[in-house]
Design a protein around this motif. Sequence first.
Motif, PDB file in Angstrom:
ATOM      1  N   ALA A 196       0.826  -1.205   0.000  1.00 42.76           N
ATOM      2  CA  ALA A 196       0.000   0.000   0.000  1.00 42.76           C
ATOM      3  C   ALA A 196       0.855   1.247   0.000  1.00 42.76           C
TER       4      ALA A 196
ATOM      5  N   ARG B 294      -7.278   6.511   3.243  1.00 43.88           N
ATOM      6  CA  ARG B 294      -6.673   5.287   2.696  1.00 43.88           C
ATOM      7  C   ARG B 294      -7.560   4.073   2.949  1.00 43.88           C
TER       8      ARG B 294
ATOM      9  N   TYR C 203      -8.371   2.600  -0.500  1.00 45.00           N
ATOM     10  CA  TYR C 203      -7.524   1.452  -0.798  1.00 45.00           C
ATOM     11  C   TYR C 203      -7.795   0.226   0.079  1.00 45.00           C
TER      12      TYR C 203
ATOM     13  N   ILE D 220      -7.033  -0.286   3.189  1.00 43.05           N
ATOM     14  CA  ILE D 220      -5.825  -0.552   3.954  1.00 43.05           C
ATOM     15  C   ILE D 220      -5.964   0.121   5.311  1.00 43.05           C
TER      16      ILE D 220
ATOM     17  N   GLU E 104      -4.454  -5.234   4.544  1.00 43.14           N
ATOM     18  CA  GLU E 104      -5.655  -5.158   3.708  1.00 43.14           C
ATOM     19  C   GLU E 104      -6.889  -5.559   4.503  1.00 43.14           C
TER      20      GLU E 104
END
Length: 326
Positions: free
Chosen positions: A67, A151, A155, A157, A163
Amino acid sequence: MFVNLIVLLIVIAIAVFFGRLTYRAIKAQRLWVKIAGGLGAGLLTLLFAAIAFLGAKGMADLYFPGAAPAPDLTVEGTPEQIARGEYLVNIACVGCHSPVGPDGRPTGEHPLSGGWNIAEAEGFGFIGDMVAENLTPGGKLAEYSDGELFRVLRYSINKQGHELGMMSFLPYRELSNNDTEAIIAYLRSLPPVPTTGVTGDNMNFLGAIMSGAGLFGEPPPPAPAVVNAPPQGENAEYGKYVATFGECRGCHGTDMTGSPATSVSPAIVNPRPFVGSLTLEEFIQTMRTGVRPNGTPFNEGMPWQNASKMTDEDLSALFAYLTTDP
């Protein structure tokens, strides 16, 4: 992570053990030992080597997803941002992050204190726990910077760089930068509610193996750094964006033509033929009530309550999208 690492090392050790047995069997003097021992130990070596490989791959994807650092971001928290964030959160987030009711499912009401174990409730608790987070400032939200929250949404994350299993399959990474910041602004404005239990993802080694084998379905493409929403309007382009923040595409597929079954989820139908049989007025009424024009209700798994909170304009855009060829 530590427990999964220990299990991985044990599996590797077993693979090495059977590998040595295979070597010894092949070197044996007796033919039957060579054949039976070599085949048996060899197959077990391959089996445990495959388990170790898939487990390691799943753990690498989960704990070391590569990431990018959280952006240096401070959300202003204007009244306009908070109002937009409230609209989005009450459609997109409340379905999972609200308190658990007597029936064991989220109530769909505030506070957004989380606690619902999605994996256990949906029948795949054998891979570990996936407990919805407390989204009020009384939970982990207080430990995150605005950039780290950004984030999470863009994403999938978390603060530790791992994750988030369930979130990574949802379409929220396609929310615009402005809407993502609006959600952060609204969550920051909520009164804090203390977390009463452990929240977050805790996937076990079996889950890591299944992830490494791709048994959870095809993950979405990587999220871009910047996303801009299409202009609001009662058209298919904006309707696709409505299907994104409404989390319709997370279940019904990226182009809303249905999703195949996976090892942990059933197949989801293509909603387009049904929607195409309705008028706009019938569609809006159906989304508002959860009851089809013929009087039959949606099944329990259909979160129509999310769509019921949309404006008529957003529902009209969604209708335009679902009645346009993908």
